[in-house]
Write an enzyme that holds these catalytic residues in place. Structure first.
Site, PDB file in Angstrom:
ATOM      1  N   ARG A  29      42.836  51.565  45.402  1.00 45.41           N
ATOM      2  CA  ARG A  29      43.517  52.162  46.864  1.00 45.41           C
ATOM      3  C   ARG A  29      43.960  50.445  47.397  1.00 45.41           C
ATOM      4  NH1 ARG A  29      41.067  55.770  50.637  1.00 45.41           N
ATOM      5  NH2 ARG A  29      39.152  55.589  49.529  1.00 45.41           N
ATOM      6  N   LYS A  36      38.417  43.329  45.694  1.00 49.72           N
ATOM      7  CA  LYS A  36      38.338  44.114  46.956  1.00 49.72           C
ATOM      8  C   LYS A  36      37.681  42.876  48.111  1.00 49.72           C
ATOM      9  CE  LYS A  36      36.441  48.336  48.075  1.00 49.72           C
ATOM     10  NZ  LYS A  36      36.516  49.365  49.024  1.00 49.72           N
ATOM     11  N   GLY A  93      28.595  55.000  39.666  1.00 41.46           N
ATOM     12  CA  GLY A  93      28.272  55.259  40.008  1.00 41.46           C
ATOM     13  C   GLY A  93      26.411  54.237  41.023  1.00 41.46           C
ATOM     14  N   THR A  94      26.809  54.656  42.398  1.00 36.77           N
ATOM     15  CA  THR A  94      26.347  53.702  43.123  1.00 36.77           C
ATOM     16  C   THR A  94      24.655  53.466  43.164  1.00 36.77           C
ATOM     17  OG1 THR A  94      25.803  55.595  45.077  1.00 36.77           O
ATOM     18  CG2 THR A  94      27.476  53.578  45.334  1.00 36.77           C
ATOM     19  N   TYR A 115      26.928  47.299  51.162  1.00 40.31           N
ATOM     20  CA  TYR A 115      28.008  47.428  50.625  1.00 40.31           C
ATOM     21  C   TYR A 115      29.086  46.539  51.140  1.00 40.31           C
ATOM     22  CZ  TYR A 115      27.423  52.633  49.507  1.00 40.31           C
ATOM     23  OH  TYR A 115      26.840  54.016  49.780  1.00 40.31           O
ATOM     24  N   GLY A 116      29.379  45.670  49.778  1.00 38.95           N
ATOM     25  CA  GLY A 116      30.493  45.180  50.168  1.00 38.95           C
ATOM     26  C   GLY A 116      31.469  44.799  50.865  1.00 38.95           C
ATOM     27  N   GLY A 152      29.781  61.289  52.855  1.00 39.66           N
ATOM     28  CA  GLY A 152      28.438  62.423  52.012  1.00 39.66           C
ATOM     29  C   GLY A 152      27.795  62.685  53.506  1.00 39.66           C
ATOM     30  N   ASN A 399      57.050   5.608  53.352  1.00 42.83           N
ATOM     31  CA  ASN A 399      55.695   5.505  52.776  1.00 42.83           C
ATOM     32  C   ASN A 399      56.165   5.428  51.539  1.00 42.83           C
ATOM     33  OD1 ASN A 399      56.216   8.111  53.177  1.00 42.83           O
ATOM     34  ND2 ASN A 399      54.038   8.012  53.879  1.00 42.83           N
ATOM     35  N   ARG A 453      72.112  -4.326  61.645  1.00 37.99           N
ATOM     36  CA  ARG A 453      72.672  -3.865  61.463  1.00 37.99           C
ATOM     37  C   ARG A 453      74.001  -4.523  61.595  1.00 37.99           C
ATOM     38  NH1 ARG A 453      72.162  -3.078  68.280  1.00 37.99           N
ATOM     39  NH2 ARG A 453      70.633  -1.765  67.849  1.00 37.99           N
TER      40      ARG A 453
END
Ligand code: UD1
Ligand code: CA
Length: 473
Positions: A29, A36, A93-94, A115-116, A152, A399, A453
Site C-alpha cells: 500500500r 517499507k 506469515g509473522t 515490527y519494522g 487481531g 574559482n 576599468r
C-alpha cells in the site's frame, strides 16, 4: 495491565535479551520502489527508529528478518554494528518470519518481537514485557482501539486471562466487536518461543503461519499469557500507507517540539517545525515557523532563526541571527553572525565573530574572518577572507576555470568595490581597495587602490538615433 497468577513451567531465562524485528513484508500500500522499512520518518528509515528503541533496552541484541527488498535493506544498514539480518523467502506469515530467526536465538535468553513498521513504541513500554518473559511467561502488548478493523482481536476468558488472538479475517462477528487488539509485539522465553514457532500451522483464512497462535501453544504448555495494555495508542501505530506515514511524522515532530520547549527553546508554532536528525539548542533560542533541521544542528545560546530556514549539519554561534529563507549546510558560524535573509552557506563555510552574510549571497568552502561583511548578491567560493573585509554587492570569486578549482585570498581590512570579479588563484593584500567593476586577474598589492576599468568618456553634441515617423496615417 492484567497479570493472572503464573502457571509457568518454563524456568526463568537468565540469558541475553534478543530482539527480533519483523521487516520482510512487502508494504504494497505504500506503492513505492523503496521497501517499507526504509521509508523515512523524521529523516531516518522506519527501521532505524525501531533499532534505536531496541538498543535503549539494556544489552539487547538485534536480528532483523528481511524479505522484500532485502538487498536494499542490507545496503542501507551495512555500517551498523550489532545487527544481524536474516532472510525470509518466501514470506509465509509473522510466525514463519520468527521461525527464520530461530536458529540465531540463544535458548537461555528471552525474545522480544518488534515490527519494522511500528516505529514509535518506546523502550519504557516494552520493558514490562521483557520482565514478564524473564519471569518465564508469554507477554503480548495490546491496545484498545475505537476502530479495531484489520487487527487481531484479544480474546480473554471470564477471569480476564488472554485465551487466544484471532485475526480479523478469521474472527466471528462477536469477536470482531472486541476493541482490544493485538499490537503484534510480544516477548517470551527464547526456548519456548522457538519450540512454539516450530509447531505453527497455516490452517487459516490467509494460509499463513500466524505468530499469534503461540498464545494457544503457550496455554497447552501451561505457560501463563499476560496481556499488557498500552496506555498510548499512538505508540503502536503502524505504517501501511503514506497517509499513516504522514500522521506518524506529525506525532514524532510533536514529540521533538515538546522536548525542545521543555528544554527552554521558544517555538513560535510547535506545529510548524521539522527536525530530521538531532537539534541541540542552548538557552533562549528562538525559532520561527517553517524551519527544517537536518542531520546534526547546534544552536548556541540566544540564537534566533527566522521563518522558513533550512539548516543541515551546522553550528551557529551565540547570539547569531539567521534571517528568513536562509539555507545553511555544513557550515560553522561564530558568535554574533547575521545571515540572510535569503543567504546560502554551503559545506566548508567557517565564519568568525560578527560576520554578516546578506541576501542572495552564497558562501562555499571559505573562511571569513571576524567582522567581515558580504551583504548583497555575492559568491564567495574557495576563499580565505581576513578580518574587517568589506565585500561589495555583486562580487564574485571566479574559482573554477572549467577544469580545476582555485583559491582566492583576501587579507585583513580589504575593501572590495561592487561588481568585482576575482579570477582565482589571486591574492588581495592587506588594506587594499579594489575599485568597483574590477576584473582582478593578478594579485592586488597591499594598501593600494587597484582597478581595471575602461576609462569613462563623454561625447558632446551627440545625437541619439531617432525612429523615423510612420508614413501611414
Ligand atoms: C499482525 C498480527 C495482528 C496484529 C497486527 C498489528 C499476525 C498473524 N497478526 O497482522 O494480530 O493486530 O499485526 O499490526 O501476526 N512480516 C514478515 N514476514 C511475513 C509477514 C509479515 O516479516 O511473512 C512482517 C511485516 O513486514 C510487518 C509485520 O510482520 O512488519 C506485520 O505483518 P502484517 O502483514 O502487516 O501483519 P498484519 O496482518 O497486519
Ligand atoms: Ca500490518
Amino acid at each position: 495491565m492484567n497479570r493472572p497468577s503464573s502457571s509457568s513451567e518454563v524456568p526463568s531465562p537468565s540469558g541475553p535479551l534478543q530482539v527480533v524485528v519483523l521487516a520482510a513484508g512487502k508494504g504494497t500500500r505504500m506503492r513505492s520502489r523503496l521497501p517499507k522499512v526504509l521509508q523515512p520518518l523524521a529523516g531516518r528509515p522506519l527501521l532505524a527508529h525501531v533499532l534505536d528503541t531496541a538498543h535503549a533496552l539494556h544489552d539487547a541484541r538485534c536480528v532483523v528478518v528481511v524479505g522484500h527488498g532485502a538487498q536494499q535493506v542490507r545496503e542501507a544498514f551495512a555500517g551498523v554494528d550489532d545487527l544481524e539480518l536474516c532472510e525470509q523467502q518466501p514470506q509465509l506469515g509473522t510466525g514463519h518470519a520468527v521461525l527464520q530467526a530461530s536458529p540465531r536465538l540463544a535458548d537461555d535468553g528471552v525474545v522480544l518481537v518488534l515490527y519494522g513498521d511500528v516505529p514509535l513504541v518506546r523502550a519504557q513500554t516494552l520493558q514490562p514485557l521483557v520482565d514478564i518473559a524473564r519471569g518465564g511467561a508469554l507477554a503480548v502488548l495490546t491496545v484498545r482501539l475505537g476502530q479495531p478493523d484489520g487487527y487481531g482481536r484479544i480474546v480473554r476468558d471470564e477471569q480476564g486471562r488472554v485465551q487466544r488472538i484471532v485475526e480479523h479475517r478469521d474472527a466471528s462477528p462477536a469477536e470482531r466487536a472486541l476493541r482490544e487488539v493485538n499490537s503484534g509485539i510480544l516477548a517470551a522465553p527464547a526456548a519456548a518461543l522457538k519450540r512454539w514457532v516450530g509447531l505453527l500451522r497455516d490452517d487459516n483464512a490467509q494460509r499463513e503461519y500466524y505468530l499469534t497462535d503461540v498464545v494457544q501453544l503457550a496455554q497447552a504448555d501451561g505457560v501463563a499469557v499476560h496481556g499488557v495494555v498500552a496506555d498510548d495508542a499512538d505508540e503502536l501505530l503502524g505504517v501501511n500507507d503514506r497517509l499513516q506515514l504522514a500522521h506518524l511524522e506529525r506525532v514524532v515532530q510533536r514529540r521533538h517540539a515538546g522536548k525542545l520547549m521543555r528544554d527552554g527553546v521558544t517555538l513560535l508554532d510547535p506545529e510548524r517545525i521539522d527536525v530530521r536528525g538531532e537539534l541541540r539548542c542552548g538557552q533562549d533560542v528562538r525559532i520561527d515557523v517553517g524551519c527544517v533541521f537536518e542531520g546534526r544542528v547546534e544552536l548556541d545560546d540566544g540564537v534566533q532563526v527566522g521563518a522558513h530556514c533550512v539548516l543541515r549539519d551546522c553550528r551557529i554561534g551565540p547570539d547569531s541571527r539567521i534571517e528568513p529563507f536562509s539555507h545553511i549546510d555544513g557550515a560553522v558560524c561564530g558568535q554574533g553572525a547575521r545571515i540572510g535573509p535569503y543567504a546560502r552557506l554551503r559545506p566548508g563555510t567557517e565564519l568568525g565573530r560578527d560576520v554578516h552574510v546578506g541576501n542572495f549571497t552564497e558562501v562555499k568552502n571559505s573562511r571569513i574572518g571576524d567582522a567581515s561583511k558580504a551583504n548583497h548578491l555575492s559568491y564567495v567560493g574557495d576563499a580565505t577572507v581576513g578580518a574587517r573585509v568589506n565585500i561589495g554587492a555583486g562580487t564574485i570569486t571566479c574559482n573554477y576555470d572549467g577544469a580545476a578549482k582555485h583559491r582566492t585570498v583576501i587579507e585583513d581590512d580589504v575593501f572590495i568595490g561592487s561588481d568585482t570579479q576575482l579570477v582565482a588563484p589571486v591574492r588581495v593584500g592587506q588594506g587594499a581597495t579594489l575599485g568597483a567593476g574590477t576584473t582582478l586577474t593578478r594579485d592586488a598589492p597591499a594598501g593600494q587602490l587597484t582597478l581595471s576599468r575602461a576609462r569613462q568618456l563623454s561625447i558632446a553634441n551627440w545625437d541619439r538615433p531617432q525612429k523615423k515617423p510612420s508614413t501611414k496615417d
